[in-house]
Design an enzyme around this catalytic site. Sequence first.
Site, PDB file in Angstrom:
ATOM      1  CG  ASN A   1      -7.241   0.871  -0.548  1.00 26.05           C
ATOM      2  OD1 ASN A   1      -7.679   0.061  -1.359  1.00 26.05           O
ATOM      3  ND2 ASN A   1      -6.072   1.445  -0.681  1.00 26.05           N
TER       4      ASN A   1
ATOM      5  CG  ASP B   1      -1.991   1.003   1.237  1.00 23.54           C
ATOM      6  OD1 ASP B   1      -2.412   1.403   0.140  1.00 23.54           O
ATOM      7  OD2 ASP B   1      -2.436   1.412   2.328  1.00 23.54           O
TER       8      ASP B   1
ATOM      9  CG  HIS C   1      -5.342   8.397   3.174  1.00 22.53           C
ATOM     10  ND1 HIS C   1      -4.551   9.070   2.282  1.00 22.53           N
ATOM     11  CD2 HIS C   1      -5.628   7.210   2.598  1.00 22.53           C
ATOM     12  CE1 HIS C   1      -4.359   8.321   1.214  1.00 22.53           C
ATOM     13  NE2 HIS C   1      -4.996   7.180   1.376  1.00 22.53           N
TER      14      HIS C   1
ATOM     15  CG  ASP D   1       1.239   7.742  -3.345  1.00 21.66           C
ATOM     16  OD1 ASP D   1       1.134   8.595  -4.266  1.00 21.66           O
ATOM     17  OD2 ASP D   1       0.755   7.914  -2.211  1.00 21.66           O
TER      18      ASP D   1
ATOM     19  CD  GLU E   1      -2.704   8.712  -4.221  1.00 20.37           C
ATOM     20  OE1 GLU E   1      -2.607   7.672  -3.548  1.00 20.37           O
ATOM     21  OE2 GLU E   1      -2.692   9.850  -3.720  1.00 20.37           O
TER      22      GLU E   1
HETATM   23 ZN   LIG Z   1      -4.449   5.262   0.624  1.00 20.92          ZN
END
Ligand SMILES: [Zn+2]
Length: 291
Positions: free
Chosen positions: A230, A82, A180, A104, A134
């Site tokens: 997620n 992740d 997040h 990312d 992303e």
């Molecule tokens: Zn994330």
Amino acid sequence: MTLLPMTDMLLKAKKEKYAVPQFNIINMEFTQAIVEVSTEENSPVILGVGEPTIKYMGMDYVMAIAEAAAKNSSIPISLHLDHGSSFEVVMQCIRAGFSSVMIDGSKYSFDENISLTKKVVESAHSVGVSVEAELGTIGGTEDNLHVHEKDVILPSSDEAIEFWNNTRVDALAVAVGTAHGMYKIEPNIRFDVISDISNSIPVPLVLHGGSGVPDQDIKRAIECGISKINVNTENQVAFSNAVRKIINSHDDIQDSRLFLRQGREAVKEMVRSKIRLFNSINKNNSSLLNI
Ligand SMILES: [Zn+2]
């Protein structure tokens, strides 16, 4: 079953309009809870591992626990990095045996994000590992990195097309107004952005920052084209609350398993509710994965 790339499970989800859950693992109890309930619900599942967890558990323990979970399981399971922060971290995970990675590059410029992602895709695909990237900037706090609301950038469908044409990623996390962590105020999800991008490119889209988003918004996001969601914060909160509750009410506990078990049960309950909300229940179609 062995650990699988997430490509086929996400393409099926996109086609049939449900979302495969990614639940992050941080220890054995989380992993057991997630895989046990996903098996009971007959749902494919993605085990997410962040870099802080690799530091916390050590790579050997991450791999041993994930492989133990997948070994006797009848459902498709991916082990997915992740928010991989660099090419080097991604390569370490692939060498260790991860079946999927996220790179990312959202902290870089659009062009730099494309070239980093492309490099990761070429290497990962050569060994059968799937890649998530992303686009745009998702707000909130993830892995100690905080993105302020004013710095959130939502991508356009033109950018998504250019990004996809140049990288050929297997899944794309898009900034669509979620953040997040837990929300202080209700998030304003841009369903129009999800639909525009989903209609422009064939790649399954990923929703990060789903904790605390109202159920009807999650359902609508899936209808608009989200194929992977997620979940991390909500499991952490459920586990911590359950452990706190039993410790506070029994100050004579010495056997740690007594409260770890309560934490594991709380994660199981959360996982089951997400699988049902995302409608990934009974979507274990292993035959499709073997094409
Ligand atoms: Zn994330």
